[in-house]
Write a protein that holds these residues in place. Structure first.
Motif, PDB file in Angstrom:
ATOM      1  N   VAL A 133      -5.165   0.294  -7.534  1.00 17.86           N
ATOM      2  CA  VAL A 133      -5.230  -0.083  -6.120  1.00 17.86           C
ATOM      3  C   VAL A 133      -6.325  -1.111  -5.816  1.00 17.86           C
ATOM      4  CG1 VAL A 133      -5.599   0.794  -3.780  1.00 17.86           C
ATOM      5  CG2 VAL A 133      -4.173   2.080  -5.385  1.00 17.86           C
ATOM      6  N   PRO A 134      -7.568  -0.950  -6.292  1.00 17.76           N
ATOM      7  CA  PRO A 134      -8.593  -1.960  -5.964  1.00 17.76           C
ATOM      8  C   PRO A 134      -8.238  -3.363  -6.452  1.00 17.76           C
ATOM      9  CG  PRO A 134      -9.607   0.040  -6.833  1.00 17.76           C
ATOM     10  CD  PRO A 134      -8.132   0.176  -7.070  1.00 17.76           C
ATOM     11  N   PHE A 135      -7.513  -3.452  -7.548  1.00 18.14           N
ATOM     12  CA  PHE A 135      -7.125  -4.760  -8.074  1.00 18.14           C
ATOM     13  C   PHE A 135      -5.951  -5.344  -7.287  1.00 18.14           C
ATOM     14  CE2 PHE A 135      -9.210  -2.354 -11.387  1.00 18.14           C
ATOM     15  CZ  PHE A 135     -10.127  -3.275 -11.878  1.00 18.14           C
ATOM     16  N   GLY A 145      -7.146  -7.376 -14.667  1.00 14.72           N
ATOM     17  CA  GLY A 145      -8.120  -6.332 -14.375  1.00 14.72           C
ATOM     18  C   GLY A 145      -7.472  -4.971 -14.239  1.00 14.72           C
ATOM     19  N   ALA A 146      -6.302  -4.931 -13.575  1.00 16.87           N
ATOM     20  CA  ALA A 146      -5.573  -3.665 -13.444  1.00 16.87           C
ATOM     21  C   ALA A 146      -5.122  -3.157 -14.799  1.00 16.87           C
ATOM     22  CB  ALA A 146      -4.369  -3.869 -12.523  1.00 16.87           C
ATOM     23  N   GLY A 194       0.813  -1.208   0.000  1.00 18.31           N
ATOM     24  CA  GLY A 194       0.000   0.000   0.000  1.00 18.31           C
ATOM     25  C   GLY A 194       0.844   1.254   0.000  1.00 18.31           C
ATOM     26  N   ALA A 195       1.950   1.233   0.763  1.00 18.69           N
ATOM     27  CA  ALA A 195       2.839   2.397   0.785  1.00 18.69           C
ATOM     28  C   ALA A 195       3.476   2.628  -0.581  1.00 18.69           C
ATOM     29  CB  ALA A 195       3.918   2.197   1.850  1.00 18.69           C
ATOM     30  N   LEU A 196       3.905   1.547  -1.233  1.00 18.39           N
ATOM     31  CA  LEU A 196       4.513   1.681  -2.564  1.00 18.39           C
ATOM     32  C   LEU A 196       3.495   2.202  -3.576  1.00 18.39           C
ATOM     33  CD1 LEU A 196       6.617  -1.605  -2.583  1.00 18.39           C
ATOM     34  CD2 LEU A 196       7.527   0.735  -2.647  1.00 18.39           C
ATOM     35  N   LEU A 197       2.291   1.679  -3.516  1.00 18.99           N
ATOM     36  CA  LEU A 197       1.244   2.166  -4.420  1.00 18.99           C
ATOM     37  C   LEU A 197       0.905   3.620  -4.112  1.00 18.99           C
ATOM     38  CD1 LEU A 197      -1.070  -0.974  -4.459  1.00 18.99           C
ATOM     39  CD2 LEU A 197       0.431  -0.188  -6.289  1.00 18.99           C
ATOM     40  N   GLY A 198       0.914   3.984  -2.821  1.00 12.91           N
ATOM     41  CA  GLY A 198       0.679   5.377  -2.453  1.00 12.91           C
ATOM     42  C   GLY A 198       1.756   6.292  -3.005  1.00 12.91           C
ATOM     43  N   LEU A 223      -4.130  -2.741   3.122  1.00 10.21           N
ATOM     44  CA  LEU A 223      -3.558  -2.057   1.958  1.00 10.21           C
ATOM     45  C   LEU A 223      -3.875  -0.560   1.994  1.00 10.21           C
ATOM     46  CD1 LEU A 223      -2.061  -3.070  -0.706  1.00 10.21           C
ATOM     47  CD2 LEU A 223      -4.213  -2.570  -1.835  1.00 10.21           C
ATOM     48  N   ALA A 224      -5.115  -0.226   2.334  1.00 12.18           N
ATOM     49  CA  ALA A 224      -5.505   1.179   2.406  1.00 12.18           C
ATOM     50  C   ALA A 224      -4.723   1.912   3.492  1.00 12.18           C
ATOM     51  CB  ALA A 224      -7.003   1.303   2.668  1.00 12.18           C
TER      52      ALA A 224
END
Length: 503
Positions: free
Chosen positions: A271-273, A403-404, A254-258, A295-296
């Motif tokens: 993120v949802p995927f 999906g992503a 989650g931090a990396l995606l953020g 993750l959030a």
């Protein structure tokens, strides 16, 4: 599912390697003759470029180089001989472009000025680089001189770091290119692990995602921050597929995606995927909420920390509204708006349809993203039946990553603006999951011809014919899709009736 083809014959692969290298060298020469140099004239056209002393040589090198590079990449679209071979060849092709001046865009100068603005104590989300007094203002495209930065605080911090390390303009450009290449290397290193999780040969995934012409020209030579976003995005996805269900891994992912989102906000659609990719075992609502929470939490922590460390808060969100200031037919919603305006002009009206069509497209994008996520979730829920083994294409990593990928395709297609390097977003994930390659490799190859070496976008000088062609293409795709779905539905109904009669 169609499996990737066998490795190419060694002679074919060797020819592709050196043809692509020749193309990269010609593009580097075009960059030195007439690339996006600091003192290059702005607002030019292909005709005015041709009339300059180096114009014919510049355009010839650019055209032949692009044809060679695209052709070599296309010829191995089913996969390179090996993963190592793909890495080595991509590196060879990138080397001339790494040493060339900026190519295909002047955005790197905007990055430099935004970094300079922040480094000198001015908020780049409230003041344009012109008002901030950037000493390199003349190198920035006029359309971006008075607009706030549309990037997140992580990239503003990186741009300021580049200014501090580089000192002058040349040093800053070199530092920004190093940052972009670092992001690209991170993405490249994550691809084999993601390919294994998705059940796709790494030799194909690496080749399509890293060796493409858009990568060399726009992410390496152009130093676009999309490379950094992709590196962080793929790294976050790799963490969740390697350590599914583990709270620490979900927080890190989650931090990396953020961080990816705080480089470019478009990463948020993945993120949802990523939540689905990180779910082990049975797919239940309770498990979904638990993994979503972890993750959030990591994502929100990254957003809060970077906004606080930069001292800029969430002012960058407002800057996103200016990303649509450019109007080009390469964005399908914009093209449709142009055609509506042209039709209105024929009857003496001025509907100014572009803003309205863009707004409708964004609403449609939200709906498409919800449908894509729901379909992925339902597919995974269907795999809960322990009495049957799930095939590779229905396992969590593959379903979630595909999906992503489709979410990024929808984002690119329905966004108000399209630039050639935007195609690298879905390309990286489609290379990991798509059964067939032509449908996404072909438009990616076509996008390589949109930008001239100095950053002149050919869409700007082909507005009316381009808008008509894009609208016609969009209608064709919609009609064919509808016909295929109707045929498939008819076949399903017929099959059910035959089964019912046989009983």
């Amino acid at each position: 599912m169609t499996a990737p083809g066998p490795p190419p014959h060694p002679s074919v692969a060797s020819a592709a390697r050196f043809v692509g290298l020749a193309g990269a060298v010609l593009l580097a020469v075009a960059g030195y003759l007439g690339g996006a140099l600091p003192d290059a004239p702005l607002g030019v056209t292909p005709a005015s470029i041709w009339r300059t002393p180096d114009g014919p040589a510049t355009l010839t090198c650019w055209l032949i180089g692009t044809v060679l590079l695209v052709g070599a990449w296309w010829s191995l679209r089913e996969g390179a001989p090996s993963t190592r071979w793909a890495y080595v060849t991509a590196g060879l092709w990138a080397l001339p472009l790494l040493l060339a001046p900026p190519l295909g865009s002047r955005d790197v100068y905007s990055y430099a000025c935004q970094g300079w603005t922040y480094a000198h104590g001015v908020d780049p989300y409230t003041v344009g680089v012109a008002a901030a007094g950037c000493p390199w203002l003349d190198t920035v495209a006029p359309i971006w001189r008075d607009t706030p930065a549309p990037y997140g605080p992580v990239f503003v911090l990186l741009a300021a770091l580049a200014v501090g390390l580089g000192g002058g303009l040349t040093g800053t450009i070199v530092a920004l290119r190093v940052i972009a290449v670092a992001g690209l290397l991170l993405a490249a290193l994550c691809l084999p692990g993601l390919a294994r999780a998705a059940g796709v040969p790494a030799r194909r995934a690496v080749w399509l995602a890293v060796a493409g012409p858009l990568v060399g020209v726009h992410l390496v030579a152009g130093a676009h921050n999309d490379a950094v976003m992709l590196g962080l995005l793929l790294c976050g996805l790799l963490v969740v597929v390697r350590r599914p269900g583990r709270p620490a891994a979900l927080l890190l992912a989650g931090a990396l995606l953020g961080l990816a989102v705080t480089v470019k906000a478009s990463a948020v659609v993945v993120v949802p995927f990523a939540v689905l990719a990180g779910m082990p075992g049975r797919y239940t609502v309770r498990a979904l909420l638990r993994h979503c929470g972890w993750l959030a939490g990591g994502l929100l922590a990254a957003l809060l920390v970077t906004s606080a460390v930069s001292g800029l808060g969430f002012g960058w969100v407002g800057g996103l509204t200016h990303s649509g200031d450019s109007e080009q037919w390469t964005s399908p919603p914009t093209a449709v708006g142009f055609v509506v305006d042209y039709a209105g002009a024929l009857v003496g009206r001025d509907p100014q349809a572009v803003p309205g069509v863009r707004a409708v497209a964004l609403l449609l994008l939200v709906g498409v993203l919800v449908v894509l996520w729901w379909r992925a979730w339902q597919t995974l829920r269907g795999s809960n039946d322990a009495r049957r083994a799930a095939p590779v294409e229905t396992t969590a990593p593959r379903v979630a990553l595909h999906g992503a990928a489709l979410a990024l395709v929808a984002t690119v297609v329905l966004s108000p603006v399209f630039h050639p390097w935007y195609a690298t977003w879905p390309l990286a994930l489609l290379a990991l999951t798509a059964a067939r390659t032509t449908w996404f490799v072909l438009p990616t190859a076509a996008a390589a011809f949109l930008a001239l070496p100095d950053g002149t976008n050919l869409a700007r000088v082909t507005k009316a014919p381009g808008a008509l062609a894009m609208t016609a293409l969009l209608l064709t795709v919609l009609v064919r899709t509808a016909c295929r779905r109707r045929t498939a539905r008819t076949l399903r109904i017929g099959r059910r009736r035959r089964i019912a009669r046989s009983r």
